[in-house]
Write a protein that holds these residues in place. Structure first.
Motif, PDB file in Angstrom:
ATOM      1  N   ILE A  78       0.821  -1.209   0.000  1.00  7.34           N
ATOM      2  CA  ILE A  78       0.000   0.000   0.000  1.00  7.34           C
ATOM      3  C   ILE A  78       0.859   1.264   0.000  1.00  7.34           C
ATOM      4  O   ILE A  78       0.428   2.323  -0.454  1.00  7.34           O
ATOM      5  N   VAL A  79       2.060   1.166   0.511  1.00  9.70           N
ATOM      6  CA  VAL A  79       2.889   2.334   0.828  1.00  9.70           C
ATOM      7  C   VAL A  79       2.999   3.359  -0.304  1.00  9.70           C
ATOM      8  O   VAL A  79       2.773   4.557  -0.065  1.00  9.70           O
ATOM      9  N   PRO A  80       3.338   2.964  -1.544  1.00 10.68           N
ATOM     10  CA  PRO A  80       3.540   3.997  -2.580  1.00 10.68           C
ATOM     11  C   PRO A  80       2.324   4.881  -2.807  1.00 10.68           C
ATOM     12  O   PRO A  80       2.460   6.101  -2.947  1.00 10.68           O
ATOM     13  N   ARG A  81       1.134   4.290  -2.831  1.00  9.17           N
ATOM     14  CA  ARG A  81      -0.078   5.069  -3.067  1.00  9.17           C
ATOM     15  C   ARG A  81      -0.477   5.887  -1.841  1.00  9.17           C
ATOM     16  O   ARG A  81      -1.260   6.838  -1.950  1.00  9.17           O
ATOM     17  N   ALA A  82       0.046   5.520  -0.678  1.00 10.86           N
ATOM     18  CA  ALA A  82      -0.283   6.242   0.550  1.00 10.86           C
ATOM     19  C   ALA A  82       0.591   7.476   0.752  1.00 10.86           C
ATOM     20  O   ALA A  82       0.279   8.322   1.597  1.00 10.86           O
ATOM     21  N   VAL A  83       1.672   7.603  -0.013  1.00 16.46           N
ATOM     22  CA  VAL A  83       2.579   8.749   0.154  1.00 16.46           C
ATOM     23  C   VAL A  83       1.829  10.061  -0.010  1.00 16.46           C
ATOM     24  O   VAL A  83       1.931  10.971   0.829  1.00 16.46           O
ATOM     25  N   VAL A  84       1.056  10.183  -1.083  1.00 15.58           N
ATOM     26  CA  VAL A  84       0.333  11.443  -1.330  1.00 15.58           C
ATOM     27  C   VAL A  84      -0.793  11.639  -0.322  1.00 15.58           C
ATOM     28  O   VAL A  84      -1.169  12.781  -0.021  1.00 15.58           O
ATOM     29  N   VAL A  85      -1.332  10.553   0.235  1.00 17.55           N
ATOM     30  CA  VAL A  85      -2.383  10.679   1.248  1.00 17.55           C
ATOM     31  C   VAL A  85      -1.799  11.256   2.535  1.00 17.55           C
ATOM     32  O   VAL A  85      -2.393  12.138   3.167  1.00 17.55           O
ATOM     33  N   VAL A  86      -0.627  10.770   2.926  1.00 17.61           N
ATOM     34  CA  VAL A  86       0.064  11.311   4.093  1.00 17.61           C
ATOM     35  C   VAL A  86       0.369  12.794   3.888  1.00 17.61           C
ATOM     36  O   VAL A  86       0.137  13.628   4.771  1.00 17.61           O
ATOM     37  N   GLU A  87       0.869  13.123   2.714  1.00 17.00           N
ATOM     38  CA  GLU A  87       1.168  14.524   2.409  1.00 17.00           C
ATOM     39  C   GLU A  87      -0.091  15.380   2.474  1.00 17.00           C
ATOM     40  O   GLU A  87      -0.078  16.508   2.999  1.00 17.00           O
ATOM     41  N   SER A  88      -1.192  14.857   1.964  1.00 23.82           N
ATOM     42  CA  SER A  88      -2.457  15.609   1.943  1.00 23.82           C
ATOM     43  C   SER A  88      -2.973  15.875   3.343  1.00 23.82           C
ATOM     44  O   SER A  88      -3.398  16.989   3.665  1.00 23.82           O
ATOM     45  N   MET A  89      -2.955  14.849   4.203  1.00 22.92           N
ATOM     46  CA  MET A  89      -3.451  15.042   5.562  1.00 22.92           C
ATOM     47  C   MET A  89      -2.563  16.006   6.344  1.00 22.92           C
ATOM     48  O   MET A  89      -3.057  16.791   7.162  1.00 22.92           O
ATOM     49  N   ALA A  90      -1.263  15.969   6.088  1.00 20.80           N
ATOM     50  CA  ALA A  90      -0.358  16.932   6.731  1.00 20.80           C
ATOM     51  C   ALA A  90      -0.678  18.346   6.264  1.00 20.80           C
ATOM     52  O   ALA A  90      -0.744  19.289   7.064  1.00 20.80           O
ATOM     53  N   ALA A  91      -0.902  18.509   4.962  1.00 22.37           N
ATOM     54  CA  ALA A  91      -1.199  19.834   4.410  1.00 22.37           C
ATOM     55  C   ALA A  91      -2.515  20.381   4.950  1.00 22.37           C
ATOM     56  O   ALA A  91      -2.628  21.575   5.254  1.00 22.37           O
ATOM     57  N   ILE A  92      -3.514  19.520   5.071  1.00 21.31           N
ATOM     58  CA  ILE A  92      -4.812  19.939   5.621  1.00 21.31           C
ATOM     59  C   ILE A  92      -4.641  20.425   7.057  1.00 21.31           C
ATOM     60  O   ILE A  92      -5.185  21.460   7.453  1.00 21.31           O
ATOM     61  N   THR A  93      -3.858  19.675   7.838  1.00 18.46           N
ATOM     62  CA  THR A  93      -3.624  20.050   9.237  1.00 18.46           C
ATOM     63  C   THR A  93      -2.893  21.378   9.345  1.00 18.46           C
ATOM     64  O   THR A  93      -3.267  22.251  10.139  1.00 18.46           O
ATOM     65  N   LEU A  94      -1.846  21.551   8.555  1.00 18.28           N
ATOM     66  CA  LEU A  94      -1.081  22.797   8.596  1.00 18.28           C
ATOM     67  C   LEU A  94      -1.947  23.990   8.204  1.00 18.28           C
ATOM     68  O   LEU A  94      -1.908  25.049   8.854  1.00 18.28           O
ATOM     69  N   THR A  95      -2.728  23.833   7.147  1.00 15.72           N
ATOM     70  CA  THR A  95      -3.584  24.929   6.688  1.00 15.72           C
ATOM     71  C   THR A  95      -4.597  25.310   7.758  1.00 15.72           C
ATOM     72  O   THR A  95      -4.816  26.499   8.042  1.00 15.72           O
ATOM     73  N   ASP A  96      -5.207  24.312   8.359  1.00 17.07           N
ATOM     74  CA  ASP A  96      -6.191  24.555   9.409  1.00 17.07           C
ATOM     75  C   ASP A  96      -5.565  25.315  10.574  1.00 17.07           C
ATOM     76  O   ASP A  96      -6.117  26.308  11.070  1.00 17.07           O
ATOM     77  N   MET A  97      -4.383  24.894  11.000  1.00 16.35           N
ATOM     78  CA  MET A  97      -3.763  25.507  12.170  1.00 16.35           C
ATOM     79  C   MET A  97      -3.135  26.859  11.853  1.00 16.35           C
ATOM     80  O   MET A  97      -3.035  27.729  12.728  1.00 16.35           O
TER      81      MET A  97
END
Length: 367
Positions: free
Chosen positions: A330-349
């Motif tokens: 699963i790891v390769p396809r999850a890379v962009v998901v991890v990046e997306s959730m980090a970006a959402i968190t940073l933007t929110d905060m």
């Protein structure tokens, strides 16, 4: 079902099931005036879509995104942004035989115990396709962060026992191999390892690392809204993630205070610099201005075709071999998901952080 939304000021709500008509997301709180079209979103979805290599599921989906609301003439309007990706290559019959038993490693049993029934077609909301909505929202968040000069570098750090070597680290090769590893040699070794797993009808896991550069200091709240805590919640909400650490993480438990502390020095321009970054860019739950570094441990794909023991819904013991189209890793396809959730968190905060000081409010509102 509660819990499909994440964020306070930049709030993301995902919807849809893996074998339903489509998967989508509503993004609330995006500022007006951000240039945004489907062309900004699609590259992110292309990074996670199936069928990219022999190491991903053979399910063929374009994962083409359509923006339904929240933009006008290529700019965000400040109203909710709704996006949809239609499912076009479902093969629900592949899952018909699992309707009466629980797959090892999946959420089948817990869903059944909680709701009294479940969508067995690919797992419904527990399917990896739920992350399409997160990824589309993440593309919006990344565009906001880009306008502030904040950059995210996300990649596969390891697959099984194969890890990226610091001596061979090269960001330029991340997108040149199917594992998104910044080390061409490690990528070749990872391919051999996954091939061996596939030959044995098995699967592999790995670790994803994210480095956030040019992050502003002072982002995060000191108690229940720590930046580190919210990043942890965001990343751990991804279905396949089983572990999370920031900076030295679990290794800090074996360190001493002296070796783990980041000492300070003053730069020539008078600014304060850290001499190391064991903390991973966050102290007291608040960003300190240095690179934020975190890692996510991704479990092996639970759908494997080797024989496994399980039980039926009525408690009868059986042996099963999972069929269907599944990622051996699963790891390769999850890379962009991890990046997306980090970006959402940073933007929110970042949006929350605007109101943390009076001088910010005075500068913005006082004429």
């Amino acid at each position: 079902m509660a819990g499909s939304s994440y964020g306070t000021m930049f709030r993301v709500t995902t919807w849809g099931e893996s074998h339903g008509k489509g998967i989508g997301v509503v993004v609330d709180g995006c500022p007006a005036g951000l240039p945004l079209t489907e062309d900004d979103i699609q590259p992110f979805l292309d990074r996670r879509k199936p069928g990219q290599s022999r190491y991903t599921t053979s399910r063929r989906e374009e994962d083409a995104v359509e923006i339904l609301s929240g933009t006008f003439e290529g700019l965000t309007t400040g109203t909710p942004i709704s996006m949809i990706v239609y499912n076009k290559n479902q093969r629900s019959k592949d899952y018909s035989e699992i309707a009466e038993y629980y797959r090892p490693g999946h959420a089948d049993m817990t869903y059944d115990l909680k709701y009294g029934f479940r969508d067995y077609r690919g797992g419904g909301r527990s399917s990896g396709r739920e992350t399409i909505g997160r990824t589309a929202a993440g593309a919006v968040a990344v565009k906001i962060l880009d306008s502030l000069g904040i950059r995210l570098l996300t990649y596969t750090k390891s697959i099984g026992p194969v890890s990226v070597s610091p001596d061979n680290f090269d960001p330029a090769v991340i997108n040149e191999n199917p594992f998104y590893m910044p080390d061409a040699q490690a990528a070749r070794q990872a391919a051999a390892y996954v091939e061996a797993c596939m030959k044995n009808k098995d699967s592999a896991g790995g670790v994803i690392e994210c480095v956030i550069k040019n992050m502003k200091s002072g982002i995060g709240e000191p108690a229940f809204e720590k930046l580190s805590a919210n990043l942890g919640k965001a990343i751990l909400s991804i279905g396949a993630v089983k572990g999370f650490e920031i900076g030295d993480g679990f290794a800090s438990a074996q360190a001493t205070g002296q070796s783990n502390n980041d000492q300070y020095m003053r730069a020539e321009n008078g600014s304060i610099l850290k001499m190391s970054n064991h903390s991973g860019g966050i102290l007291g739950g608040i960003s300190d201005g240095s690179d934020i570094v975190f890692r996510a441990a991704v479990k092996p794909t639970p759908s494997v075709s080797v024989q496994q023991n399980t039980v039926t819904r009525d408690g009868r013991g059986i042996s099963v071999s999972i069929k269907g189209r599944h990622d051996p890793v699963i790891v390769p396809r999850a890379v962009v998901v991890v990046e997306s959730m980090a970006a959402i968190t940073l933007t929110d905060m970042l949006l929350m952080g605007v109101c943390s000081r009076m001088d910010n409010l005075i500068r913005f509102y006082k004429s």
